[in-house]
Design an enzyme around this catalytic site. Structure first.
Site, PDB file in Angstrom:
ATOM      1  N   LYS A  10     -20.344 -17.695  26.051  1.00 51.71           N
ATOM      2  CA  LYS A  10     -21.418 -17.672  25.220  1.00 51.71           C
ATOM      3  C   LYS A  10     -22.103 -18.093  25.826  1.00 51.71           C
ATOM      4  CE  LYS A  10     -22.710 -18.546  20.940  1.00 51.71           C
ATOM      5  NZ  LYS A  10     -22.225 -17.781  20.268  1.00 51.71           N
ATOM      6  N   SER A  33     -36.938   8.917  27.547  1.00 50.71           N
ATOM      7  CA  SER A  33     -36.742   8.149  26.847  1.00 50.71           C
ATOM      8  C   SER A  33     -35.698   8.135  25.474  1.00 50.71           C
ATOM      9  CB  SER A  33     -36.096   6.535  27.363  1.00 50.71           C
ATOM     10  OG  SER A  33     -35.201   6.069  26.912  1.00 50.71           O
TER      11      SER A  33
END
Length: 339
Positions: A189, A137
């Site tokens: 939010k 990765s």
């Protein structure tokens, strides 16, 4: 009495170590006169009695921008400073980056990638990636810009992908009778909040998060494609070309070094010595001393440790290094470290 003797010995070691800083040519300084963010010294890793040098850099463990000491030093800054010093030393003809990492933060990995790519572009010195037991990765991400990549047949690499990880503990809160009260300025939010029930998670939230994942994943694939293409142009027929179907294997799966070689993700099978030999060939030199840039011993750090008054957490070493995944942060991480 014993404590005084120990401190006296440490003080003597510190004085002897710091005396080296007044000897011309020992402490590595930038030609511009600006010191590296972390004070570094050149150390001989292997002395071959040569005027040429190959710098050895290490990308080990979780790739992160988090500071590892109270001075604010971190892995990204260290690699950048080491590359800058290697670029400014005319005797350094090439760099070998030893990668042994499962990956880590997206931004930290990208910063190291850019530092290596810029070094090769501006300083015109080859960088060879030497993959250890694990270069997956983000570990592959930082290897991709290198002119040449060496892996052992048994190296675990690949795992090309992006992950964002979080926990939802609303079910647990309901069991103990706790209900969150949330006041927010907009309906998104509290995205990725672990307190939200399943019905409170808006479909648009999942779409936005997935779009972010996909955008970052596209960036990863672009880094791989461009890095391997640039290496191919520089290495000619000697380097490996990405297989036509390489993108089919960029689905998060891990690969052995041998599989990565067959698919063109790496150029050569071998070990660290193989990478050093390849660096000499790319730099067109017959021999070279292997050097590293290290932080010198500083007794001041020890005194600061004794002077700390805040409580310290007790850490138990389980023999493995686990990442601390933060909610809302993207990672290039191998699945082998997520369980």
């Amino acid at each position: 009495m014993k404590a005084a003797i120990v401190l006296g010995i440490l003080l003597g070691v510190s004085v002897l170590a710091n005396l080296r800083h007044v000897i011309p040519g020992v402490t590595v300084r930038a030609k511009s006169g600006r010191q590296a963010r972390a004070r570094l010294e050149e150390a001989i890793f292997e002395n071959n009695h040569s005027k040429n040098k190959i710098a050895i850099l290490d990308v080990a463990g979780i790739i992160t921008s988090e500071a590892w000491d109270r001075s604010g030093n971190n892995l990204v800054d260290l690699i950048s400073d080491q590359l800058r010093l290697a670029g400014e030393d005319d005797a350094v003809k090439a760099v070998v980056v030893r990668v042994d990492s499962p990956g880590g933060e997206v931004l930290a990995s990208d910063d190291i990638y850019r530092a290596i790519a810029d070094f090769q572009k501006h300083d015109k010195k080859p960088v060879v990636a030497s993959m250890g037991g694990l270069a997956a990765s983000g570990g592959y991400y930082v290897s991709a810009p290198c002119q040449w990549i060496v892996a052992n047949e048994l190296t675990i690499t690949g795992s090309i992908g992006v992950i964002m990880h979080s926990y939802n503990y609303r079910g647990l809160l309901n069991k103990v009778g706790v209900r969150p009260e949330v006041f927010k300025s907009g309906k998104f939010k509290d995205m990725l909040s672990g307190e939200k029930s399943e019905e409170e998670i808006l479909p648009e939230e999942k779409q936005m998060v997935q779009a972010l994942i996909d955008e970052t994943f596209d960036r990863f694939k672009k880094v791989v494609a461009e890095g391997r293409e640039n290496a191919r142009e520089q290495n000619g027929a000697e380097g490996r070309k990405l297989a036509d179907n390489w993108a089919d294997y960029a689905d998060g799966r891990v690969l052995s070094g041998k599989q990565a070689y067959e698919l063109g993700f790496v150029d050569e099978l071998g070990n660290f010595d193989t990478a050093v030999e390849r660096a000499r060939e790319l730099a067109r030199i017959h021999d070279a001393n292997l050097v590293q840039y290290q932080r010198p011993f500083d007794l001041g750090n020890l005194f600061r440790l004794f002077g700390e008054t805040e409580s310290r957490a007790v850490k138990i070493d389980l023999g493995v290094q686990l990442p601390r995944l933060q909610v809302g942060r993207l990672y290039f991480l191998s699945p082998t470290v997520l369980h």
